[in-house]
Design a protein around this motif. Structure first.
Motif, PDB file in Angstrom:
ATOM      1  N   GLU A   1      -5.587 -10.861  -3.111  1.00 29.58           N
ATOM      2  CA  GLU A   1      -5.209 -10.930  -4.525  1.00 29.58           C
ATOM      3  C   GLU A   1      -5.517  -9.616  -5.238  1.00 29.58           C
ATOM      4  N   ARG A   2      -6.666  -8.998  -4.914  1.00 32.85           N
ATOM      5  CA  ARG A   2      -7.022  -7.728  -5.549  1.00 32.85           C
ATOM      6  C   ARG A   2      -6.058  -6.616  -5.127  1.00 32.85           C
TER       7      ARG A   2
ATOM      8  N   LEU B   1      -3.657  -4.541  -7.683  1.00 38.41           N
ATOM      9  CA  LEU B   1      -3.757  -3.086  -7.793  1.00 38.41           C
ATOM     10  C   LEU B   1      -2.435  -2.389  -7.467  1.00 38.41           C
ATOM     11  N   CYS B   2      -1.615  -3.039  -6.630  1.00 38.98           N
ATOM     12  CA  CYS B   2      -0.327  -2.444  -6.244  1.00 38.98           C
ATOM     13  C   CYS B   2       0.815  -2.902  -7.149  1.00 38.98           C
ATOM     14  N   GLY B   3       0.485  -3.604  -8.234  1.00 42.96           N
ATOM     15  CA  GLY B   3       1.507  -4.016  -9.191  1.00 42.96           C
ATOM     16  C   GLY B   3       2.387  -5.146  -8.702  1.00 42.96           C
ATOM     17  N   CYS B   4       1.827  -6.032  -7.926  1.00 41.35           N
ATOM     18  CA  CYS B   4       2.603  -7.143  -7.356  1.00 41.35           C
ATOM     19  C   CYS B   4       2.944  -8.157  -8.447  1.00 41.35           C
ATOM     20  N   GLY B   5       4.172  -8.667  -8.440  1.00 42.56           N
ATOM     21  CA  GLY B   5       4.596  -9.667  -9.404  1.00 42.56           C
ATOM     22  C   GLY B   5       4.086 -11.057  -9.059  1.00 42.56           C
ATOM     23  N   ARG B   6       4.285 -12.002  -9.970  1.00 40.14           N
ATOM     24  CA  ARG B   6       3.750 -13.348  -9.780  1.00 40.14           C
ATOM     25  C   ARG B   6       4.369 -14.043  -8.589  1.00 40.14           C
TER      26      ARG B   6
ATOM     27  N   ARG C   1       0.829  -1.207   0.000  1.00 41.19           N
ATOM     28  CA  ARG C   1       0.000   0.000   0.000  1.00 41.19           C
ATOM     29  C   ARG C   1       0.867   1.263   0.000  1.00 41.19           C
ATOM     30  N   THR C   2       1.888   1.275   0.856  1.00 44.85           N
ATOM     31  CA  THR C   2       2.756   2.446   0.944  1.00 44.85           C
ATOM     32  C   THR C   2       3.476   2.703  -0.382  1.00 44.85           C
TER      33      THR C   2
ATOM     34  N   ALA D   1      -8.814   0.910  -0.778  1.00 44.13           N
ATOM     35  CA  ALA D   1      -9.956   0.080  -0.377  1.00 44.13           C
ATOM     36  C   ALA D   1     -11.086   0.193  -1.386  1.00 44.13           C
ATOM     37  N   ARG D   2     -11.361   1.402  -1.893  1.00 38.49           N
ATOM     38  CA  ARG D   2     -12.433   1.563  -2.883  1.00 38.49           C
ATOM     39  C   ARG D   2     -12.156   0.758  -4.139  1.00 38.49           C
TER      40      ARG D   2
END
Length: 456
Positions: free
Chosen positions: A62-63, A67-72, A24-25, A35-36
């Motif tokens: 997972e969402r 949304l934060c661009g997390c890799g696989r 998130r940071t 959250a929205r």
């Protein structure tokens, strides 16, 4: 699991919270903004990121990651942490403790650690160099070679009375001359008659007793792992082992039968007027809410099953059978909808069960993530200690009040068998609404109101 020490009870939840907060940071979004977009409340996201709450499903995690661009790879690590944290939360709930630990002294480890250690000992045996075998399980069986002699009274040759005779176990103690139960260096002590018939009957009765104890005592607990105590919310019975191998199945499992669609959409059926029904709970409190009111799942029941190996070998989950125990006519109870529709960007992949069919099957269905198809995940699955798996099932009915359970077939290391997945020893129950009045909660008025006909 050396990375991060997530084998410690509560560590997985803390590590999951740290990683979510870091994502998130790094995204630069506030709790409310993220959250929205993730379809959850800002307060809920804050609880996830501070470790106060473990998500009931992996979908919100997972969402957030997407949304934060997390890799696989990082997403896979988040999934692993969530599975472990969720298992710790369930274990803590059954034992009345806290997931993050309650300051238990080193001499008395937390209940989760005790349950894990017992499962490890039962699966692997005592650690190398140990001088003692693991304590007997609930079946009351003793370890091989540890059977105590059973005294039997028999007449003594050359004596006028009777005296106790020790019936040694198979391969039991022998005198120095190599003859059983003959005293003295040369076997010159008083010799007693070998109680062959009584010993045979005694051994037979002990074997029958041990078999009954095994059948009764080694039933998996609420978490699926053989452990002392009454079963709680998980599968309460292990199926037969076709391979004839003894011992409990080499896997543990936990069950959550209080899941809602997207975390907010569900219908309960109640034989109560609206003024006697409290407001809808959050999903985390749904089980207690439904139990207190005697509510029945209306139209569908979502069941999450987390399975993990308990031994060094991997376990293959080969197939799932759906067993319908009883079919009844729906009673036409009032339907109370937990939300007027919440929706979400992610539809999880699951196993769909049509309970109205004469022989229901667990049919894998694909999911959808913002337009991207999540391919259906069919069996077989492979699980181990380090790689658990969570399966989602949804039983649906539009024409019956059905009692049902799942039966999972497994194989591992030359053994095979099946385990029953149910609701704490009882079948799952799913009932069709059958035309009863439907209600939705109006938070502005603080009361239940008739639901619009289009609200499904």
């Amino acid at each position: 699991m050396a990375d991060g020490g997530t084998d410690t009870p509560g560590a997985a939840a803390r590590e999951l919270a740290v990683r979510l907060e870091a994502l998130r940071t790094a995204s630069g979004r506030s709790y409310g903004a993220l959250a929205r977009r993730a379809g959850i409340g800002a307060a809920t996201l804050h609880r996830y990121c501070t470790g106060r709450t473990v998500p009931q499903e992996f979908a919100p995690v997972e969402r957030i990651a997407r949304l934060c661009g997390c890799g696989r790879e990082e997403a896979a690590e988040l999934y692993r942490l969530w599975v472990l944290a969720d298992a710790d939360r369930r274990t803590a709930g059954r034992s009345g403790g806290a997931v993050a630990g309650t300051g238990a002294s080193p001499a008395q480890p937390p209940p989760q650690a005790q349950a894990r250690e017992q499962a490890r000992v039962q699966a692997d045996g005592p650690p190398p160099g140990s001088d003692s075998a693991p304590p007997p399980g609930r079946s009351g069986q003793q370890a091989p070679g540890a059977a105590e002699p059973v005294p039997v009274r028999e007449p003594v040759e050359g004596a006028g009375g009777t005296g106790p005779v020790t019936a040694a176990p198979a391969g039991g103690a022998r005198g120095s001359a190599g003859h059983p139960r003959r005293g003295g260096p040369g076997g010159t002590g008083p010799r007693r008659k070998a109680p062959r018939l009584r010993t045979a009957l005694l051994v037979l009765s002990c074997a029958v007793g041990a078999a009954l104890a095994l059948a009764i005592g080694l039933r998996p607990s609420a978490g699926g792992a053989p452990a002392p105590g009454a079963p709680d919310r998980a599968a309460a019975g292990a199926g037969a082992d076709p391979a004839g191998s003894a011992g409990p199945p080499p896997l543990a499992w936990s069950v959550d039968a209080d899941l809602w669609e997207s975390g907010c959409g569900h219908t309960y059926l109640l034989d109560r007027a609206p003024d006697g029904v409290p407001p809808p709970p959050v999903q985390a409190d749904a089980g207690a809410w439904a139990k207190r009111l005697g509510a029945v799942d209306g139209g569908s029941t979502r069941v999450g099953v987390t399975v993990q190996g308990t031994g060094p070998a991997t376990v293959v989950l080969e197939a799932v059978q759906v067993r319908v125990v009883e079919r009844r006519e729906p009673r036409g109870l009032r339907a109370y909808r937990m939300s007027s529709g919440c929706g979400g960007a992610l539809t999880p992949r699951l196993f769909d069960v049509d309970l109205d069919r004469p022989r229901p099957l667990a049919r894998p269905l694909p999911g959808n993530d913002s337009g991207s198809v999540l391919p259906a995940a069919d069996l077989p699955y492979t699980v181990s200690r380090a790689e658990p798996e969570t399966l989602l099932f949804e039983g649906r009915s539009v024409g019956c009040d059905c009692d049902w359970y799942l039966e999972v077939r497994w194989s591992s290391g030359g053994r095979s068998g099946s385990v029953r997945i149910d609701d704490g020893g009882r079948p799952f129950r799913t009932s069709a609404p059958a035309g009863g009045a439907a209600y939705a909660y109006d938070y502005a008025l603080g009361s239940w109101r008739p639901a619009p006909a289009s609200d499904s």
